[in-house]
Motif scaffolding. Structure first.
Motif, PDB file in Angstrom:
ATOM      1  N   ASP A 357      46.797 -91.692  34.514  1.00  0.00           N
ATOM      2  CA  ASP A 357      46.505 -93.057  34.017  1.00  0.00           C
ATOM      3  C   ASP A 357      45.030 -93.425  34.241  1.00  0.00           C
ATOM      4  N   ALA A 358      44.132 -92.485  33.968  1.00  0.00           N
ATOM      5  CA  ALA A 358      42.709 -92.651  34.312  1.00  0.00           C
ATOM      6  C   ALA A 358      42.094 -93.913  33.700  1.00  0.00           C
ATOM      7  N   GLU A 359      42.432 -94.220  32.449  1.00  0.00           N
ATOM      8  CA  GLU A 359      41.704 -95.326  31.800  1.00  0.00           C
ATOM      9  C   GLU A 359      42.044 -96.680  32.426  1.00  0.00           C
ATOM     10  N   THR A 360      43.318 -96.857  32.829  1.00  0.00           N
ATOM     11  CA  THR A 360      43.704 -98.097  33.520  1.00  0.00           C
ATOM     12  C   THR A 360      42.864 -98.253  34.788  1.00  0.00           C
ATOM     13  N   LYS A 361      42.653 -97.148  35.480  1.00  0.00           N
ATOM     14  CA  LYS A 361      41.923 -97.200  36.762  1.00  0.00           C
ATOM     15  C   LYS A 361      40.426 -97.408  36.532  1.00  0.00           C
ATOM     16  N   LEU A 362      39.866 -96.737  35.524  1.00  0.00           N
ATOM     17  CA  LEU A 362      38.442 -96.930  35.225  1.00  0.00           C
ATOM     18  C   LEU A 362      38.174 -98.402  34.910  1.00  0.00           C
ATOM     19  N   ARG A 363      39.090 -99.021  34.196  1.00  0.00           N
ATOM     20  CA  ARG A 363      38.884-100.421  33.766  1.00  0.00           C
ATOM     21  C   ARG A 363      38.734-101.357  34.965  1.00  0.00           C
ATOM     22  N   VAL A 364      39.529-101.139  36.012  1.00  0.00           N
ATOM     23  CA  VAL A 364      39.480-102.111  37.118  1.00  0.00           C
ATOM     24  C   VAL A 364      38.634-101.657  38.310  1.00  0.00           C
ATOM     25  N   ARG A 365      38.268-100.381  38.360  1.00  0.00           N
ATOM     26  CA  ARG A 365      37.525 -99.904  39.539  1.00  0.00           C
ATOM     27  C   ARG A 365      36.087 -99.548  39.218  1.00  0.00           C
ATOM     28  N   ILE A 366      35.802 -99.177  37.978  1.00  0.00           N
ATOM     29  CA  ILE A 366      34.464 -98.679  37.624  1.00  0.00           C
ATOM     30  C   ILE A 366      33.735 -99.682  36.727  1.00  0.00           C
ATOM     31  N   VAL A 367      34.424-100.175  35.703  1.00  0.00           N
ATOM     32  CA  VAL A 367      33.760-101.086  34.756  1.00  0.00           C
ATOM     33  C   VAL A 367      33.209-102.338  35.463  1.00  0.00           C
ATOM     34  N   PRO A 368      33.918-102.954  36.430  1.00  0.00           N
ATOM     35  CA  PRO A 368      33.335-104.136  37.088  1.00  0.00           C
ATOM     36  C   PRO A 368      32.034-103.826  37.837  1.00  0.00           C
ATOM     37  N   VAL A 369      31.920-102.630  38.399  1.00  0.00           N
ATOM     38  CA  VAL A 369      30.690-102.259  39.116  1.00  0.00           C
ATOM     39  C   VAL A 369      29.557-102.061  38.098  1.00  0.00           C
ATOM     40  N   LEU A 370      29.877-101.402  36.997  1.00  0.00           N
ATOM     41  CA  LEU A 370      28.870-101.216  35.939  1.00  0.00           C
ATOM     42  C   LEU A 370      28.400-102.577  35.425  1.00  0.00           C
ATOM     43  N   ASP A 371      29.349-103.467  35.167  1.00  0.00           N
ATOM     44  CA  ASP A 371      28.982-104.807  34.657  1.00  0.00           C
ATOM     45  C   ASP A 371      28.087-105.536  35.661  1.00  0.00           C
ATOM     46  N   ALA A 372      28.438-105.462  36.945  1.00  0.00           N
ATOM     47  CA  ALA A 372      27.660-106.180  37.965  1.00  0.00           C
ATOM     48  C   ALA A 372      26.246-105.608  38.050  1.00  0.00           C
ATOM     49  N   ARG A 374      24.588-104.058  35.633  1.00  0.00           N
ATOM     50  CA  ARG A 374      23.846-104.399  34.411  1.00  0.00           C
ATOM     51  C   ARG A 374      23.437-105.870  34.427  1.00  0.00           C
ATOM     52  N   ALA A 375      24.318-106.714  34.974  1.00  0.00           N
ATOM     53  CA  ALA A 375      23.979-108.140  35.050  1.00  0.00           C
ATOM     54  C   ALA A 375      22.789-108.349  35.985  1.00  0.00           C
ATOM     55  N   GLY A 416      38.187-102.525  27.534  1.00  0.00           N
ATOM     56  CA  GLY A 416      39.051-103.618  27.047  1.00  0.00           C
ATOM     57  C   GLY A 416      38.246-104.647  26.271  1.00  0.00           C
ATOM     58  N   THR A 417      36.995-104.322  25.949  1.00  0.00           N
ATOM     59  CA  THR A 417      36.122-105.248  25.231  1.00  0.00           C
ATOM     60  C   THR A 417      34.962-104.413  24.655  1.00  0.00           C
ATOM     61  N   PRO A 418      34.330-104.848  23.549  1.00  0.00           N
ATOM     62  CA  PRO A 418      33.234-104.031  23.001  1.00  0.00           C
ATOM     63  C   PRO A 418      32.081-103.894  24.006  1.00  0.00           C
ATOM     64  N   VAL A 419      31.579-102.675  24.165  1.00  0.00           N
ATOM     65  CA  VAL A 419      30.488-102.477  25.133  1.00  0.00           C
ATOM     66  C   VAL A 419      29.133-102.522  24.415  1.00  0.00           C
ATOM     67  N   ASP A 420      28.057-102.759  25.180  1.00  0.00           N
ATOM     68  CA  ASP A 420      26.703-102.786  24.601  1.00  0.00           C
ATOM     69  C   ASP A 420      26.251-101.379  24.212  1.00  0.00           C
ATOM     70  N   ASP A 421      25.278-101.351  23.286  1.00  0.00           N
ATOM     71  CA  ASP A 421      24.691-100.062  22.896  1.00  0.00           C
ATOM     72  C   ASP A 421      24.142 -99.312  24.109  1.00  0.00           C
ATOM     73  N   ALA A 422      23.548-100.077  25.039  1.00  0.00           N
ATOM     74  CA  ALA A 422      22.919 -99.427  26.197  1.00  0.00           C
ATOM     75  C   ALA A 422      23.949 -98.667  27.027  1.00  0.00           C
ATOM     76  N   VAL A 423      25.191 -99.149  27.056  1.00  0.00           N
ATOM     77  CA  VAL A 423      26.233 -98.443  27.822  1.00  0.00           C
ATOM     78  C   VAL A 423      26.559 -97.125  27.125  1.00  0.00           C
ATOM     79  N   VAL A 424      26.646 -97.167  25.803  1.00  0.00           N
ATOM     80  CA  VAL A 424      26.921 -95.936  25.049  1.00  0.00           C
ATOM     81  C   VAL A 424      25.773 -94.939  25.280  1.00  0.00           C
ATOM     82  N   ASP A 425      24.543 -95.429  25.185  1.00  0.00           N
ATOM     83  CA  ASP A 425      23.384 -94.537  25.380  1.00  0.00           C
ATOM     84  C   ASP A 425      23.390 -93.940  26.792  1.00  0.00           C
ATOM     85  N   GLY A 426      23.695 -94.808  27.778  1.00  0.00           N
ATOM     86  CA  GLY A 426      23.710 -94.357  29.173  1.00  0.00           C
ATOM     87  C   GLY A 426      24.724 -93.237  29.350  1.00  0.00           C
TER      88      GLY A 426
END
Ligand SMILES: NC(=O)c1ccc[n+]([C@@H]2O[C@H](COP(=O)([O-])OP(=O)(O)OC[C@H]3O[C@@H](n4cnc5c(N)ncnc54)[C@H](O)[C@@H]3O)[C@@H](O)[C@H]2O)c1
Ligand SMILES: O=P(O)(O)OC[C@@H](O)[C@@H](O)[C@H](O)[C@H](O)CO
Length: 440
Positions: A357-372, A374-375, A416-426
């Motif tokens: 179930d990797a994607e469920t886990k990436l969404r709540v454990r990795i994406v919030p750190v990436l968002d923080a 980038r912010a 779970g939401t469209p990501v920025d171009d910079a995330v795709v490039d990264g």
């Protein structure tokens, strides 16, 4: 010479205790953690556990054949320490919803604990079918639900009808705000049963959130042999775990609970900071290792963590996490303990098991750190590497010449939401780093 383990060969008494815990999801972790804490509490003689398997009867059948007894091996590089745990007095196939309804509506039952995996709380075809089953039961037709939460909803309704009073539900799965997630996931199922059930639930259920921690890989045949050598008993339900354990909870227990603090658990006003620390630093790093380790040729946590390249990826991710965790959580100590725990080479924790179930886990454990990150104006490459490594495992993504549209679609789905171009490039840039260990 070894004897089969049960309550005729071992002096653990049969179920005579006055208070009851019901558990859903009888797997390895329940036995190494909640059952072990209960068995070590000062008031252990007052509590027994009736545990239900999740998707198949096997685990319940095997444990019931041993009268609920099992061996817990605590293992590290200094050796094995075995304990026979007798607090589970009945193990039952989770499909036996009538049995579950009887146990939950028993006045002696004070709480239900759950380890049904992260997927067990998600919308699913099984859950949707259960909504229909529950709605038709209200019209007099009756087919037993098949999801863990559908079964729990029926059992809670039985408790309402029996007038047995309030109860606590304690989620012990690796999810942020797991008590809140449980409340939301149960709501539509209770609504399908009827308005009276919803009203009863609002005033009679205490939802407890908990941060649970003890690395407990799936046991092997060799572990059964190790248990027999240590205790003299043959045990088909051996559990192996690291010596470390932590359990931090917040919420109401309206019908009481064991004195778990006497066994080392903590009850706090707000579990969120503890939960975030553990889910990001431990489970997030596990998710990164499970995604990136196999690409470097590793199969187990300790092996991957011993690879200096992979270790540097984990350290980079940890650096990002700690910038967004509250102060006062002793993060340096937590991090160095974690490094020792991941390096425990006596615990063979398979990356393949963690990758479920990797994607469920990436969404709540990795994406919030990436968002923080980038912010805060940084690129969050430590977190992004876990996403890139996962993308590289997907069918249809050719890492040598990745297709940007396919990559973006996968990232949008994971976030779970469209990501920025910079995330795709990264992520595209990071794919080049996933070079096997043996490569020149
Ligand atoms: N093993 C660990 O180190 C550990 C540590 C902390 C937390 N946890 C939590 O405990 C959960 C279970 O871990 P485990 O080691 O006991 O695993 P396990 O495979 O030994 O047992 C999982 C249990 O969940 C049931 N299950 C699986 N998918 C389900 C679903 N979709 N709906 C309902 N039930 C389902 C299974 O039938 C089984 O009873 C993990 O997913 C995690 O959330 C595990
Ligand atoms: O399936 P997961 O990712 O929730 O769990 C896999 C491991 O990360 C997990 O079992 C840890 O070992 C555990 O959370 C330690 O407490």
């Amino acid at each position: 010479m070894t004897a089969p383990i049960d309550r005729s060969t071992h002096p653990e008494p049969r179920g005579t205790r006055p208070r009851r815990i019901v558990h859903l999801g009888l797997g390895a972790f329940h036995r190494s953690h909640q059952a072990w804490y209960t068995a070590r509490a000062n008031d252990r003689d007052d509590w027994e556990i009736t545990a239900y398997s999740g998707r198949r009867p096997d685990a319940a059948d095997a444990l019931q054949a041993q009268d609920g007894l099992y061996t817990l091996i605590e293992r590290d590089d200094s050796g094995d320490h075995a304990t026979i745990v007798g607090v589970i007095t009945e193990a039952v196939d989770g499909a036996d919803v009538e049995h579950l309804a009887r146990a939950v509506s028993d006045q002696r039952t004070a709480l239900v604990t759950l380890t049904i995996t992260e997927a067990g709380y998600q919308a699913s075809e099984e859950g949707a079918a259960d909504l229909e089953r529950l709605a038709s039961a209200a019209e007099g037709r009756c087919e037993a639900p098949r999801s863990a939460l559908g079964r729990l909803a029926v059992a809670l309704d039985a408790r309402r009808r029996s007038g047995s009073g309030p109860i606590a539900l304690v989620s012990c799965d690796n999810l942020p705000d797991n008590g809140g997630v449980l409340r939301e996931a149960l709501r539509p199922l209770l609504e399908a049963i009827g308005g009276e059930t919803v009203a009863w639930a609002e005033t009679h259920i205490g939802f407890v959130s908990s941060s649970v921690d003890r690395i407990t890989p799936r046991a092997t045949d060799a572990d059964q042999e190790a248990a027999a050598a240590l205790t003299g008993f043959r045990d088909a339900c051996v559990v192996v775990a690291e010596p470390f354990a932590d359990w931090t909870m917040s919420g109401d227990f309206p019908a009481g609970r064991p004195d778990w603090e006497s066994a080392g658990a903590r009850i706090v006003d707000d579990v969120e900071p503890f939960e975030r620390r553990k889910l990001w630093l431990l489970n997030g790093a596990h998710t990164l290792l499970a995604a990136a380790g196999p690409a470097r040729g590793h199969a187990y946590v300790d092996e991957a963590f011993a690879d200096p390249v992979v270790r540097s990826w984990v350290e980079e991710f940890w650096d990002e996490c700690v910038r967004h965790l509250p102060e006062g959580l002793d993060l340096d100590r937590y991090r160095s303990d974690l490094a020792s725990r991941f390096g425990n080479s006596a615990i063979r924790h398979s990356l393949e098991q963690i990758a479920t179930d990797a994607e469920t886990k990436l969404r709540v454990r990795i994406v919030p750190v990436l968002d923080a990150e980038r912010a805060a104006g940084r690129n969050g490459s430590g977190a992004a590497r876990a996403l890139a490594a996962h993308l590289a495992t997907l069918d249809g993504i050719d890492t040598a010449s990745p297709d940007r549209i396919t990559l973006r679609a996968a990232l949008d789905r994971i976030a779970g939401t469209p990501v920025d171009d910079a995330v795709v490039d990264g992520c595209l840039d990071l794919l080049d780093d996933l070079v096997p260990l043996s490569a020149p």
